[in-house]
Design an enzyme around this catalytic site. Structure first.
Site, PDB file in Angstrom:
ATOM      1  CD  GLU A  23      -6.287  -2.728   0.037  1.00 62.17           C
ATOM      2  OE1 GLU A  23      -5.250  -3.422  -0.033  1.00 62.17           O
ATOM      3  OE2 GLU A  23      -7.290  -3.046   0.712  1.00 62.17           O
ATOM      4  NE  ARG A  65     -14.987   2.084   6.173  1.00 61.65           N
ATOM      5  CZ  ARG A  65     -13.889   2.583   6.724  1.00 61.65           C
ATOM      6  NH1 ARG A  65     -13.205   1.866   7.623  1.00 61.65           N
ATOM      7  NH2 ARG A  65     -13.441   3.770   6.395  1.00 61.65           N
ATOM      8  CB  CYS A  77      -4.749  -3.524 -12.041  1.00 63.81           C
ATOM      9  SG  CYS A  77      -3.475  -4.796 -12.303  1.00 63.81           S
ATOM     10  CG  HIS A 112      -2.495  -2.109 -15.751  1.00 64.09           C
ATOM     11  ND1 HIS A 112      -3.029  -1.978 -14.486  1.00 64.09           N
ATOM     12  CD2 HIS A 112      -3.300  -1.374 -16.567  1.00 64.09           C
ATOM     13  CE1 HIS A 112      -4.083  -1.185 -14.539  1.00 64.09           C
ATOM     14  NE2 HIS A 112      -4.274  -0.825 -15.784  1.00 64.09           N
ATOM     15  CG  ASP A 115      -7.268   0.652 -16.101  1.00 64.92           C
ATOM     16  OD1 ASP A 115      -7.509  -0.030 -15.077  1.00 64.92           O
ATOM     17  OD2 ASP A 115      -6.122   0.977 -16.450  1.00 64.92           O
TER      18      ASP A 115
END
Length: 289
Positions: A59, A84, A89, A127, A144
Protein backbone atom coordinates in the site's frame (compact mmCIF):
# COMPACT_ATOMS: atom_id res chain seq x y z
CA UNK A 1 28.05 -5.58 -25.11
CA UNK A 2 29.01 -7.57 -22.04
CA UNK A 3 27.66 -11.10 -21.62
CA UNK A 4 29.17 -12.18 -18.32
CA UNK A 5 27.05 -14.37 -16.06
CA UNK A 6 29.59 -14.97 -13.29
CA UNK A 7 28.14 -14.64 -9.77
CA UNK A 8 28.65 -11.33 -8.04
CA UNK A 9 29.82 -11.49 -4.45
CA UNK A 10 27.36 -9.93 -2.05
CA UNK A 11 28.30 -6.38 -1.10
CA UNK A 12 27.16 -7.00 2.48
CA UNK A 13 28.42 -10.09 4.34
CA UNK A 14 25.70 -12.06 6.05
CA UNK A 15 25.73 -11.19 9.75
CA UNK A 16 24.75 -13.51 12.55
CA UNK A 17 21.43 -12.86 14.31
CA UNK A 18 23.29 -11.25 17.21
CA UNK A 19 24.55 -8.53 14.86
CA UNK A 20 20.98 -7.33 14.16
CA UNK A 21 19.88 -6.28 17.67
CA UNK A 22 17.19 -3.89 16.47
CA UNK A 23 15.36 -6.53 14.42
CA UNK A 24 12.66 -8.36 16.33
CA UNK A 25 12.81 -11.56 14.30
CA UNK A 26 10.28 -13.34 16.51
CA UNK A 27 7.70 -10.59 15.99
CA UNK A 28 8.31 -10.51 12.23
CA UNK A 29 7.93 -14.27 11.82
CA UNK A 30 4.77 -14.20 13.93
CA UNK A 31 3.39 -11.41 11.72
CA UNK A 32 3.82 -13.49 8.56
CA UNK A 33 2.77 -16.73 10.25
CA UNK A 34 6.02 -18.59 9.58
CA UNK A 35 7.43 -21.19 11.99
CA UNK A 36 9.98 -23.18 10.01
CA UNK A 37 13.62 -23.93 10.76
CA UNK A 38 15.67 -20.75 11.00
CA UNK A 39 18.45 -21.77 8.66
CA UNK A 40 19.87 -20.07 5.59
CA UNK A 41 18.71 -22.50 2.90
CA UNK A 42 16.97 -22.13 -0.45
CA UNK A 43 13.89 -23.78 1.00
CA UNK A 44 13.78 -21.27 3.86
CA UNK A 45 14.25 -18.38 1.44
CA UNK A 46 11.35 -19.49 -0.76
CA UNK A 47 9.10 -20.25 2.20
CA UNK A 48 9.69 -17.00 4.10
CA UNK A 49 9.37 -15.04 0.84
CA UNK A 50 5.93 -16.54 0.15
CA UNK A 51 4.81 -16.02 3.76
CA UNK A 52 5.83 -12.35 3.62
CA UNK A 53 3.93 -11.79 0.36
CA UNK A 54 0.80 -13.36 1.81
CA UNK A 55 1.20 -11.83 5.26
CA UNK A 56 1.92 -8.12 4.71
CA UNK A 57 -0.04 -6.04 2.16
CA UNK A 58 1.27 -3.57 -0.39
CA UNK A 59 0.00 0.00 0.00
CA UNK A 60 1.02 3.62 -0.58
CA UNK A 61 -1.24 5.37 1.92
CA UNK A 62 1.52 7.56 3.35
CA UNK A 63 2.55 9.20 0.03
CA UNK A 64 -1.14 9.80 -0.78
CA UNK A 65 -1.46 11.55 2.59
CA UNK A 66 1.50 13.77 1.72
CA UNK A 67 4.76 12.35 3.09
CA UNK A 68 7.51 9.88 2.28
CA UNK A 69 7.57 6.81 4.55
CA UNK A 70 10.59 6.27 6.79
CA UNK A 71 12.98 3.49 5.81
CA UNK A 72 14.54 3.27 9.27
CA UNK A 73 14.30 -0.32 10.51
CA UNK A 74 12.62 0.65 13.78
CA UNK A 75 9.95 2.58 11.90
CA UNK A 76 9.43 -0.22 9.40
CA UNK A 77 8.87 -2.71 12.20
CA UNK A 78 6.43 -0.37 13.94
CA UNK A 79 4.41 -0.03 10.72
CA UNK A 80 4.69 -3.37 8.89
CA UNK A 81 5.20 -5.75 11.81
CA UNK A 82 3.47 -4.34 14.88
CA UNK A 83 0.61 -2.58 13.08
CA UNK A 84 -2.02 -3.72 10.57
CA UNK A 85 -0.37 -1.79 7.80
CA UNK A 86 1.69 -2.44 4.70
CA UNK A 87 4.04 -0.47 2.51
CA UNK A 88 5.61 -0.30 -0.91
CA UNK A 89 8.83 -1.72 -2.35
CA UNK A 90 11.41 0.28 -0.35
CA UNK A 91 9.68 -0.55 2.92
CA UNK A 92 9.04 -4.22 2.20
CA UNK A 93 12.43 -5.04 0.75
CA UNK A 94 14.42 -3.00 3.28
CA UNK A 95 12.71 -4.97 6.05
CA UNK A 96 13.07 -8.27 4.20
CA UNK A 97 16.78 -7.69 3.59
CA UNK A 98 17.31 -7.22 7.33
CA UNK A 99 15.38 -10.43 8.01
CA UNK A 100 17.40 -12.43 5.48
CA UNK A 101 20.69 -11.16 6.88
CA UNK A 102 19.56 -12.06 10.40
CA UNK A 103 18.84 -15.59 9.14
CA UNK A 104 22.35 -15.87 7.69
CA UNK A 105 21.86 -15.02 4.01
CA UNK A 106 24.02 -12.62 2.01
CA UNK A 107 22.03 -9.79 0.45
CA UNK A 108 22.84 -7.29 -2.30
CA UNK A 109 20.32 -4.49 -2.70
CA UNK A 110 19.46 -3.60 -6.31
CA UNK A 111 17.26 -1.16 -8.24
CA UNK A 112 15.14 -1.82 -11.34
CA UNK A 113 13.31 0.07 -14.04
CA UNK A 114 9.64 -0.92 -14.02
CA UNK A 115 8.36 -1.86 -17.48
CA UNK A 116 4.71 -2.65 -16.74
CA UNK A 117 2.71 -0.14 -18.76
CA UNK A 118 5.85 1.63 -20.00
CA UNK A 119 5.15 0.89 -23.69
CA UNK A 120 8.83 1.09 -24.57
CA UNK A 121 9.64 4.22 -22.54
CA UNK A 122 12.80 4.13 -20.42
CA UNK A 123 11.82 4.87 -16.84
CA UNK A 124 14.15 5.75 -13.96
CA UNK A 125 15.20 3.08 -11.47
CA UNK A 126 12.42 3.38 -8.92
CA UNK A 127 11.96 -0.20 -7.75
CA UNK A 128 13.97 -1.95 -5.03
CA UNK A 129 14.74 -5.67 -5.23
CA UNK A 130 17.24 -8.08 -3.69
CA UNK A 131 19.93 -10.47 -4.86
CA UNK A 132 20.42 -13.24 -2.32
CA UNK A 133 23.38 -15.54 -1.66
CA UNK A 134 22.55 -18.86 -0.04
CA UNK A 135 25.44 -20.36 1.95
CA UNK A 136 26.82 -23.43 0.20
CA UNK A 137 25.23 -22.63 -3.17
CA UNK A 138 27.03 -21.13 -6.15
CA UNK A 139 23.92 -19.70 -7.76
CA UNK A 140 22.15 -16.59 -6.53
CA UNK A 141 18.45 -15.87 -6.11
CA UNK A 142 16.23 -12.94 -7.03
CA UNK A 143 13.98 -11.96 -4.13
CA UNK A 144 11.32 -9.26 -4.22
CA UNK A 145 8.49 -9.01 -1.68
CA UNK A 146 7.64 -5.41 -2.60
CA UNK A 147 6.41 -5.39 -6.20
CA UNK A 148 2.79 -5.88 -5.21
CA UNK A 149 1.50 -6.63 -8.70
CA UNK A 150 0.05 -9.99 -9.67
CA UNK A 151 2.98 -10.19 -12.08
CA UNK A 152 5.42 -10.12 -9.16
CA UNK A 153 7.27 -13.02 -7.59
CA UNK A 154 5.52 -15.20 -5.05
CA UNK A 155 8.78 -16.96 -4.15
CA UNK A 156 12.44 -16.15 -4.71
CA UNK A 157 13.75 -17.63 -7.98
CA UNK A 158 17.24 -18.60 -9.14
CA UNK A 159 19.13 -15.93 -11.06
CA UNK A 160 19.26 -18.10 -14.17
CA UNK A 161 18.41 -16.94 -17.68
CA UNK A 162 15.74 -18.75 -19.65
CA UNK A 163 14.41 -21.17 -17.04
CA UNK A 164 10.67 -21.08 -16.37
CA UNK A 165 9.66 -21.12 -12.71
CA UNK A 166 6.14 -22.15 -11.67
CA UNK A 167 4.96 -21.22 -8.18
CA UNK A 168 1.53 -20.73 -6.71
CA UNK A 169 -0.18 -20.42 -10.08
CA UNK A 170 2.37 -17.88 -11.34
CA UNK A 171 4.99 -18.46 -14.02
CA UNK A 172 8.14 -16.38 -14.38
CA UNK A 173 11.42 -16.37 -16.21
CA UNK A 174 14.51 -14.19 -16.42
CA UNK A 175 15.93 -13.22 -19.80
CA UNK A 176 19.07 -11.34 -20.77
CA UNK A 177 18.91 -8.21 -22.91
CA UNK A 178 21.80 -6.30 -24.56
CA UNK A 179 22.74 -3.19 -22.63
CA UNK A 180 25.46 -0.55 -22.86
CA UNK A 181 26.91 -1.31 -19.48
CA UNK A 182 29.20 -3.71 -17.69
CA UNK A 183 26.77 -6.58 -18.31
CA UNK A 184 23.53 -7.20 -20.13
CA UNK A 185 20.23 -6.42 -18.43
CA UNK A 186 18.30 -9.01 -16.50
CA UNK A 187 14.57 -8.78 -17.31
CA UNK A 188 11.91 -10.40 -15.14
CA UNK A 189 8.97 -11.62 -17.21
CA UNK A 190 5.62 -13.05 -16.12
CA UNK A 191 3.46 -15.32 -18.27
CA UNK A 192 0.08 -13.60 -18.35
CA UNK A 193 -2.92 -14.09 -20.65
CA UNK A 194 -0.98 -16.41 -22.95
CA UNK A 195 2.11 -14.24 -23.43
CA UNK A 196 5.32 -13.20 -21.69
CA UNK A 197 5.15 -9.71 -20.18
CA UNK A 198 8.12 -7.66 -18.95
CA UNK A 199 7.81 -6.65 -15.31
CA UNK A 200 11.11 -4.84 -14.74
CA UNK A 201 14.74 -4.73 -15.86
CA UNK A 202 17.84 -4.50 -13.66
CA UNK A 203 21.57 -4.99 -13.39
CA UNK A 204 23.53 -6.44 -10.47
CA UNK A 205 25.06 -3.10 -9.48
CA UNK A 206 24.72 -2.74 -5.68
CA UNK A 207 22.71 0.16 -4.28
CA UNK A 208 23.13 1.65 -0.81
CA UNK A 209 20.50 2.78 1.74
CA UNK A 210 21.30 6.41 0.88
CA UNK A 211 20.29 5.72 -2.73
CA UNK A 212 16.88 4.46 -1.67
CA UNK A 213 16.34 7.48 0.57
CA UNK A 214 16.57 9.69 -2.53
CA UNK A 215 14.46 7.40 -4.74
CA UNK A 216 11.87 6.93 -1.99
CA UNK A 217 11.52 10.69 -1.55
CA UNK A 218 11.12 11.14 -5.32
CA UNK A 219 8.46 8.44 -5.65
CA UNK A 220 6.51 9.72 -2.64
CA UNK A 221 6.66 13.47 -3.22
CA UNK A 222 7.22 14.24 -6.90
CA UNK A 223 4.02 15.86 -8.23
CA UNK A 224 4.31 13.68 -11.35
CA UNK A 225 4.49 10.44 -9.38
CA UNK A 226 1.26 8.39 -9.52
CA UNK A 227 2.00 7.23 -5.97
CA UNK A 228 1.33 10.73 -4.69
CA UNK A 229 -2.12 11.03 -6.27
CA UNK A 230 -3.65 7.55 -6.47
CA UNK A 231 -4.19 5.04 -3.69
CA UNK A 232 -2.82 1.60 -4.51
CA UNK A 233 -3.27 -1.49 -2.37
CA UNK A 234 -2.49 -5.09 -3.24
CA UNK A 235 -2.80 -8.31 -1.31
CA UNK A 236 -2.01 -11.88 -2.28
CA UNK A 237 -3.74 -14.78 -0.55
CA UNK A 238 -3.70 -18.51 -1.38
CA UNK A 239 -7.11 -18.05 -3.00
CA UNK A 240 -6.82 -14.75 -4.88
CA UNK A 241 -4.97 -11.55 -5.66
CA UNK A 242 -6.67 -8.27 -4.70
CA UNK A 243 -5.73 -5.01 -6.38
CA UNK A 244 -7.13 -1.59 -5.54
CA UNK A 245 -6.37 1.46 -7.69
CA UNK A 246 -8.18 4.57 -6.57
CA UNK A 247 -11.68 3.30 -5.89
CA UNK A 248 -11.61 0.38 -8.39
CA UNK A 249 -11.17 -3.09 -6.88
CA UNK A 250 -10.08 -6.08 -9.00
CA UNK A 251 -10.09 -9.60 -7.56
CA UNK A 252 -8.25 -12.27 -9.57
CA UNK A 253 -8.95 -15.75 -8.28
CA UNK A 254 -6.67 -18.80 -8.45
CA UNK A 255 -8.65 -20.21 -11.40
CA UNK A 256 -8.03 -17.02 -13.40
CA UNK A 257 -11.53 -15.55 -13.11
CA UNK A 258 -11.72 -11.84 -12.35
CA UNK A 259 -14.22 -9.63 -10.57
CA UNK A 260 -14.11 -5.85 -10.93
CA UNK A 261 -16.19 -3.32 -9.04
CA UNK A 262 -16.14 0.32 -8.04
CA UNK A 263 -16.32 1.32 -4.40
CA UNK A 264 -19.05 3.82 -3.68
CA UNK A 265 -17.79 6.12 -0.93
CA UNK A 266 -14.94 6.73 1.57
CA UNK A 267 -16.64 4.61 4.22
CA UNK A 268 -16.71 1.57 1.95
CA UNK A 269 -13.11 2.23 0.95
CA UNK A 270 -12.03 2.17 4.58
CA UNK A 271 -14.04 -1.02 5.22
CA UNK A 272 -12.51 -2.81 2.23
CA UNK A 273 -8.98 -1.79 3.19
CA UNK A 274 -9.59 -3.10 6.71
CA UNK A 275 -11.46 -6.34 6.02
CA UNK A 276 -10.07 -7.41 2.64
CA UNK A 277 -6.53 -6.01 2.65
CA UNK A 278 -5.76 -6.03 6.37
CA UNK A 279 -4.90 -2.33 6.34
CA UNK A 280 -6.13 -0.39 9.36
CA UNK A 281 -5.97 3.33 8.68
CA UNK A 282 -5.48 5.88 11.43
CA UNK A 283 -8.77 7.53 12.42
CA UNK A 284 -7.30 10.87 11.35
CA UNK A 285 -6.55 9.64 7.80
CA UNK A 286 -8.78 11.28 5.24
CA UNK A 287 -8.44 9.82 1.74
CA UNK A 288 -9.99 11.73 -1.14
CA UNK A 289 -12.58 9.80 -3.12
Amino acid sequence: MAHTTAPVTSSVPAPSPSESPRLDLDAYLARIGWSGRREASAETLRSVHRAHIQGIPFENVQPVLGSAPSLALDDLQAKLVRSRRGGYCFEHNTLFAAVLEALGFGVTRLAARVRVGAQGAVRPRTHMLLLVDVPGESRQYLADVGFGSIGGLLEAIPLTAGSEVHHGGRTHRLVREPHQGLEDLWVLQAFQEGAWSDQYAFTREPFEPADYEVINWHVATNPRSPFQHTLYAQRTTPEAHLALAGHVLVITRADGTREKRELTDPAELRRVLDSDFGIELPESARLEF
